[in-house]
Motif scaffolding. Structure first.
Motif, PDB file in Angstrom:
ATOM      1  N   UNK A 249       0.836  -1.204   0.000  1.00 23.29           N
ATOM      2  CA  UNK A 249       0.000   0.000   0.000  1.00 23.29           C
ATOM      3  C   UNK A 249       0.870   1.254   0.000  1.00 23.29           C
ATOM      4  N   UNK A 250       1.943   1.233   0.778  1.00 28.47           N
ATOM      5  CA  UNK A 250       2.858   2.372   0.812  1.00 28.47           C
ATOM      6  C   UNK A 250       3.553   2.560  -0.530  1.00 28.47           C
ATOM      7  N   UNK A 251       3.917   1.461  -1.171  1.00 24.31           N
ATOM      8  CA  UNK A 251       4.553   1.569  -2.486  1.00 24.31           C
ATOM      9  C   UNK A 251       3.598   2.178  -3.506  1.00 24.31           C
ATOM     10  N   UNK A 252       2.337   1.788  -3.476  1.00 21.74           N
ATOM     11  CA  UNK A 252       1.377   2.361  -4.420  1.00 21.74           C
ATOM     12  C   UNK A 252       1.170   3.850  -4.156  1.00 21.74           C
ATOM     13  N   UNK A 253       1.223   4.257  -2.898  1.00 23.90           N
ATOM     14  CA  UNK A 253       1.120   5.684  -2.596  1.00 23.90           C
ATOM     15  C   UNK A 253       2.297   6.461  -3.183  1.00 23.90           C
TER      16      UNK A 253
END
Length: 343
Positions: A249-253
């Protein structure tokens, strides 16, 4: 003895000598006649030689004298509206960001090691009038292939079946009707770096310091938080960074931050003017079924709309021990999961 004078002849004695009188009118008339006198043939020849020599000298100077610097010449301003004609209908593009450095690399030099996987998956919908829509697809989403009992990650389908298998799974997942997605772009990491460097870098605001090191992958991430100009290598670090607690999720952000910064940068005149040349240099480094004109057309439509990018994501259930890191699509996901937004 005084000099003896000669006697006058009879003719001289009979006609007395008249004194010579030249008035100012006579002098002006003579001057005018000389000025109006046509030049002789010899004078015409000399004049022609002089004129020919002058023309020749100017011609030689024009060859050796540098031209005006083109940087100072007026150039028409390039805007999204003048970049290319917009598409006449909505067009959906599947974007696959690889974890390999180049197309066709035998190994991705990443984790898991082996042939290239999809490190990022996006569906981009470009509309002539509506907002630019982006659906971030989770690469860790569990999908079940025909004839297999165990689910696999959506991001691994590129390794297994390339663009065709990935597009089929995305189409079934989102409910898109064939021939959507209409186009695709496969972007390896080296092409990402060249794209960013070609437009002069990106202004991005990482929310915090990002540090990570993996000797097996020869990967080092070292980014400071705060607004800054990032080059291609730094942008690659940003989109690859994954917080240990927040995970994918952090990578997609972070990838979403990159997408916003890329669009903002391309709206400026200088990088937008350079864009056709940058795309030309990327030919052969990306895999796509877009023609150069189609790419510019989609860019024109996506950049000209002043509304923010309409981002969307798929809701996922919490990870289950039986599936490891794979995630299941939530039963509360809307149907369709990615509705088209009208202008």
């Amino acid at each position: 003895m005084p000099r003896r004078r000669e006697p006058r002849s009879p003719a001289d004695s009979s006609r007395p000598r008249q004194p010579s009188r030249t008035t100012w009118r006579d002098r002006i008339g003579a001057l005018g006649r000389r000025c109006l006198r046509l030049p002789s043939r010899r004078q015409w020849q000399v004049g022609a030689l002089i004129a020919a020599g002058a023309v020749g000298a100017i011609a030689v100077l024009s060859l050796i004298w540098p031209e005006d610097d083109k940087a100072f010449q007026a150039r028409p301003e390039v805007t999204p509206a003048t970049l290319a004609d917009k598409p006449r209908r909505p067009v959906t593009v599947l974007v696959i960001g690889l974890d390999a450095d180049k197309l066709g690399d035998a190994t991705n030099k990443a984790a898991p090691a082996g042939p290239a996987n999809a490190d990022a998956l996006l569906l981009v919908r470009v509309q002539p009038e509506g907002p630019l829509q982006v659906l971030n697809l989770p690469t860790e989403l569990a999908v079940r292939l025909p004839g297999q009992k165990q689910p696999v990650a959506l991001g691994s389908l590129y390794r297994r079946g390339g663009v065709a298998l990935t597009a089929d799974a995305v189409r079934e997942l989102t409910g898109l009707q064939p021939p959507s997605p209409d186009r695709y772009v496969v972007l390896p990491r080296a092409a990402l770096r060249q794209l960013v460097n070609g437009i002069g870098g990106l202004e991005i605001d990482p929310p915090r310091t990002m540090r990570y090191q993996d000797k097996a992958q020869k990967l080092t991430i070292d980014l400071q938080g705060g607004l800054q100009r990032l080059g291609g290598a730094q942008v690659e670090q940003l989109v690859r960074y994954r917080d240990r607690l927040l995970g994918e999720t952090d990578r997609r952000n972070n990838q979403q931050r990159f997408q916003i910064a890329l669009r903002d940068r391309l709206r400026q005149n200088e990088p937008l003017t350079a864009l056709p040349g940058v795309l030309k240099e990327l030919e052969g480094q990306v895999e796509t079924n877009l023609t150069p004109l189609e790419a510019l057309s989609l860019m024109a439509a996506g950049l000209d709309d002043q509304r923010p990018i309409a981002f969307a994501s798929l809701p996922l259930d919490p990870p289950k021990p039986a599936h490891g890191k794979l995630r299941q699509l939530s039963s509360k996901a809307p149907n369709p999961v990615w509705p088209e937004k009208k202008g």
